[in-house]
Design an enzyme around this catalytic site. Sequence first.
Site, PDB file in Angstrom:
ATOM      1  N   LYS A 174       0.861  -1.187   0.000  1.00 27.03           N
ATOM      2  CA  LYS A 174       0.000   0.000   0.000  1.00 27.03           C
ATOM      3  C   LYS A 174       0.896   1.234   0.000  1.00 27.03           C
ATOM      4  O   LYS A 174       1.931   1.264   0.692  1.00 27.03           O
ATOM      5  CB  LYS A 174      -0.880  -0.038   1.253  1.00 27.03           C
ATOM      6  CG  LYS A 174      -1.960   1.033   1.314  1.00 27.03           C
ATOM      7  CD  LYS A 174      -2.817   0.844   2.576  1.00 27.03           C
ATOM      8  CE  LYS A 174      -3.965   1.815   2.696  1.00 27.03           C
ATOM      9  NZ  LYS A 174      -4.763   1.595   3.923  1.00 27.03           N
ATOM     10  N   SER A 179      -9.592  -0.927   7.057  1.00 28.50           N
ATOM     11  CA  SER A 179      -9.061  -0.774   5.699  1.00 28.50           C
ATOM     12  C   SER A 179      -8.318  -1.969   5.124  1.00 28.50           C
ATOM     13  O   SER A 179      -7.993  -1.959   3.938  1.00 28.50           O
ATOM     14  CB  SER A 179      -8.162   0.457   5.628  1.00 28.50           C
ATOM     15  OG  SER A 179      -8.972   1.595   5.490  1.00 28.50           O
ATOM     16  N   SER A 234      -9.616   1.494   2.833  1.00 25.22           N
ATOM     17  CA  SER A 234      -8.787   2.277   1.941  1.00 25.22           C
ATOM     18  C   SER A 234      -7.732   1.450   1.191  1.00 25.22           C
ATOM     19  O   SER A 234      -7.185   1.938   0.201  1.00 25.22           O
ATOM     20  CB  SER A 234      -8.077   3.384   2.730  1.00 25.22           C
ATOM     21  OG  SER A 234      -7.238   2.854   3.730  1.00 25.22           O
TER      22      SER A 234
HETATM   23  N1  GLN Z   1     -12.923   3.826   6.349  1.00 22.52           N
HETATM   24  C1  GLN Z   1     -12.386   4.219   7.631  1.00 22.52           C
HETATM   25  C2  GLN Z   1     -11.998   5.667   7.551  1.00 22.52           C
HETATM   26  O1  GLN Z   1     -12.280   6.260   6.569  1.00 22.52           O
HETATM   27  C3  GLN Z   1     -11.212   3.360   7.993  1.00 22.52           C
HETATM   28  C4  GLN Z   1     -10.024   3.647   7.171  1.00 22.52           C
HETATM   29  C5  GLN Z   1      -8.821   2.848   7.523  1.00 22.52           C
HETATM   30  O2  GLN Z   1      -8.906   1.799   8.170  1.00 22.52           O
HETATM   31  N2  GLN Z   1      -7.665   3.377   7.116  1.00 22.52           N
HETATM   32  O3  GLN Z   1     -11.438   6.226   8.433  1.00 22.52           O
END
Ligand code: GLN
Length: 492
Positions: free
Chosen positions: A85, A184, A160
């Site tokens: 990532k 994510s 994400s």
């Molecule tokens: N979707 C969640 C957020 O927007 C979690 C994102 C993540 O785990 N990086 O914060």
Amino acid sequence: MSVADPKGLAYWTVADTARRVAAGEVTAEDVVEQTLARITEHDATLGAFLEVDASGARAAARLVDQKRAAGAPIGPLGGVPIALKDNLVTKGLVTTAGSKILAGWVPPYDGAAAERLRAAGAILVGKTNLDEFGMGSSTERSAYKPAKNPWDTSRVPGGSSGGSAAAVAAGLCAASLGTDTGGSIRQPAALCGVVGLKPTYGRVSRWGVIAFASSLDQVGPLARTVADAAALLQVLAGHDPRDATSLTAPVPDYGAALAGGVAGVKVGVPKEYFGPGIDADVRAAIDQVIHQLRDAGAAISEVSLPHTGLALPAYYLVAPAEASSNLARYDGLRYGARADAPDLLQTYMRSRGAGFGPEVKRRIMLGTYALRSGYYDAYYRKAQQVRTLIKRDFDAAFREVDVLLTPTTPAPAFPLGSVSSPLDMYLADVFTLACNLAGLPGLSVPAGFTPAGLPIGAQLLGKPLDEAMLLRVGSAIEGAVGLADRHPEAFA
Ligand code: GLN
């Protein structure tokens, strides 16, 4: 030696690839050439990668082959193509966290994740797409391009870590790394039909992770099998003095846990995760998994986690608060993009104004508001207190059961562009957030498909540092569901 079928290795597991390279059935250079060819063929459609490091991957592969020829050890992941990532820093390779504010930033060092993978012989093939700074659930909030779901390219891969999930699901790498602040890793794994593991907070070093919310962030693997996730965790886990929250607990043999079976394992099903908002196909798939586990000898019982409904509001105070502080470092002076301006204040304002996307700005405003003097007690402190209540719910449940089973997401992958309100997007993570607030390990494992062919994920939550139990039960689910060999037809 060449592989007979050029597409043959697309869906090789991590274990298979490592074994074949070690045995000399295929060279690491062949593996890398074919992986790069697949990325070239498919990634224009998928948008899974932000950066492909062809020359670095080729050089690393050559080194593995040279070592093998010389009879030297090539490492447990020798020759295995892995994608990272793009919020994990990689020496000499552009790392942007999906943000324009870091456009063109070349880190001068490897983070712990890249360092450990390279030391294990893995070939880092590239950096994957993500929602800017990890803020999102669809990868549509990437400042560069959206990623697509390999099972239906009109739908999101989740986020994400959507690029990491899509790349693994489409056979563009053997496995990948993501980060999980509120879901994510697990949510995109579920939406793309792959395995995603969020380790216990502190199990994997955060050194070299571009910070989103430091008390929640964890690095973990996405892979096509539970065994592959175990193999990657084995390499990633362990103490790192450069991360003050890194745990010193010894690292068990995760591979040894896989064959344990579920006879006598106590599985709790928290009733709060099965409310009216859940999609009927998701519900049916999880019910099926419950039956399969029971048939295999697990003891299933209903449990209650009464503060579950507070996880979302608590998370959306804690995460933006920490993000607002972490993102203060992007001032146009120290990293990445700098806007032209007549004075220092204007440099800050214009660089941040042009560099950050709308969701990141929203979080900075929310977080700054929650941390304001006079508001701190009402918001941030309150959220931390709720966090303790959530942790206590889990402590109580884990006095009764060994592991918890829930859906990973309330619904399968949604169409690109279909979720426009920030709150609706936040709801995609409603089942994954509590795990991060409590610092627990969580695993998403494929549980089936909708009639339209969209993947569904089952989530297992475990006691702190009990990744082995998640892998053991996850492996049993994988065996019972029997779908690890099904791959998206468009990327066969
Ligand atoms: N979707 C969640 C957020 O927007 C979690 C994102 C993540 O785990 N990086 O914060």
